[in-house]
Design a protein around this motif. Structure first.
Motif, short mmCIF file in Angstrom:
data_model
loop_
_atom_site.label_atom_id
_atom_site.label_comp_id
_atom_site.label_asym_id
_atom_site.label_seq_id
_atom_site.Cartn_x
_atom_site.Cartn_y
_atom_site.Cartn_z
N PRO A 1 0.82 -1.45 -0.07
CA PRO A 1 -0.05 0.17 -0.11
C PRO A 1 0.79 1.42 -0.11
O PRO A 1 0.40 2.22 -0.79
N GLN A 2 1.94 1.21 0.67
CA GLN A 2 2.61 2.59 0.80
C GLN A 2 3.55 2.79 -0.34
O GLN A 2 4.10 3.90 -0.42
N LEU A 3 3.40 2.18 -1.60
CA LEU A 3 4.05 2.53 -2.66
C LEU A 3 2.83 3.35 -3.32
O LEU A 3 3.42 4.26 -4.20
N VAL B 1 -9.26 2.75 -3.14
CA VAL B 1 -8.32 3.03 -4.18
C VAL B 1 -8.49 2.37 -5.27
O VAL B 1 -9.20 1.43 -5.43
N SER B 2 -8.05 3.15 -6.48
CA SER B 2 -8.40 2.51 -7.77
C SER B 2 -7.18 1.42 -7.97
O SER B 2 -6.17 1.67 -7.68
N LEU B 3 -7.58 0.67 -9.04
CA LEU B 3 -6.35 -0.43 -9.42
C LEU B 3 -5.39 0.40 -10.19
O LEU B 3 -4.15 0.18 -10.07
N GLU B 4 -5.88 1.50 -11.09
CA GLU B 4 -4.84 2.48 -11.60
C GLU B 4 -3.99 3.03 -10.54
O GLU B 4 -2.67 2.95 -10.82
N GLN B 5 -4.57 3.30 -9.48
CA GLN B 5 -3.45 3.86 -8.28
C GLN B 5 -2.51 3.02 -7.84
O GLN B 5 -1.37 3.36 -7.92
N ILE B 6 -3.00 1.72 -7.67
CA ILE B 6 -2.13 0.78 -7.02
C ILE B 6 -1.01 0.18 -8.22
O ILE B 6 0.11 0.25 -7.96
#
Length: 273
Positions: free
Chosen positions: A91-93, A114-119
């Motif tokens: 998560p912290q990335l 959170v969106s998959l795009e953000q991850i």
């Protein structure tokens, strides 16, 4: 007392997953608390103290741009146990406000909005490893080198995975992890291991995730106060064979492959011969 509580909570806040350096945050995974030098550092690095359920299990230098680990460092403690099936992300990335412990993609999407795009911006996601041909998810720090279920689950984070040649991963590399390591660590009190991947020219997932050209591993074993031994291996990531080297030979090879100056993997007390 209040001031003390504030100070303690500030210290705790700094105790996060993506850290500034391994010297200060999780040095216990390195021989003499000395991580590798800058010779391996990528352009956009993240230092991750791999944390699961509030405990640190190993350390990973991660390349956000290539979306693969540069190396994972751990202490070798094999034991029997089940192979986990759950895959986790870091998560912290995404940013420092997110959880300090690895989580499932599902948890981040559904509980943290959170969106998959953000991850996926600075790390690999499960979808990147779908429908691979001739490659599979290769652990740098393998789950079989740990002796309880939590430490095994901790290795199932995509920040500890590279696209590895299927035959190599199930063949010669597996033999090294399962057989050679058992043989070589006879008599070792503590064995410090660093396993890494040299970025290559090929990618999976439409150019998102780098396919390493080489996978390598080095071990520094403390037998007693007077005796330390070391060994290393390297494998091309498209052939099913592993080459056994001295620690010094591996460092020289990596110095050439990375081209960022002389590589040093362990404290100088670990023998290079």
């Amino acid at each position: 007392l209040l001031l003390l509580q504030v100070l303690v909570s500030c210290l705790w806040l700094g105790h996060s997953e993506v850290v500034k350096s391994f010297e200060t945050s999780c040095p216990q995974f390195f021989f003499r608390e000395t991580p590798p030098n800058e010779g391996l550092e990528p352009q956009n690095p993240a230092w991750i103290c791999q944390r699961y359920k509030n405990q640190y299990y190993f350390a990973t230098l991660y390349d956000r741009k290539m979306r693969i680990p540069v190396y994972s460092a751990y202490i070798y403690q094999p034991g029997p146990g089940k192979r986990p099936k759950t895959w986790l992300v870091e998560p912290q990335l995404i940013g420092p406000a997110y959880p300090k412990t690895m989580e499932k993609e599902w948890t981040l999407l559904n509980r943290y909005n959170v969106s998959l795009e953000q991850i996926s911006q600075s790390q690999a996601i499960l979808h990147d490893y779908k429908n691979l041909t001739g490659l599979n998810r290769g652990h740098l720090n393998p789950n079989g080198h740990h002796d309880d279920y939590s430490s095994r689950i901790a290795t199932f984070t995509l920040t500890n995975i590279v696209p590895q040649d299927e035959k190599l991963n199930g063949g010669a590399w597996n033999n090294y992890e399962q057989q050679t390591m058992i043989r070589r660590t006879q008599g070792c009190k503590t064995t410090y291991v660093i396993v890494g991947a040299v970025p290559g020219n090929n990618y999976i997932a439409k150019g998102r995730v780098n396919k390493p050209s080489y996978i390598w591993s080095a071990a520094c074993c403390v037998v007693d106060n007077n005796y330390i031994k070391a060994w290393a291996v390297i494998a091309e990531n498209d052939e099913n064979q592993v080459q056994l080297l001295s620690l010094g030979e591996l460092e020289d090879t990596l110095t050439e492959l990375y081209g960022r100056g002389q590589v040093s993997l362990f404290d100088s007390d670990c023998p290079r011969e």
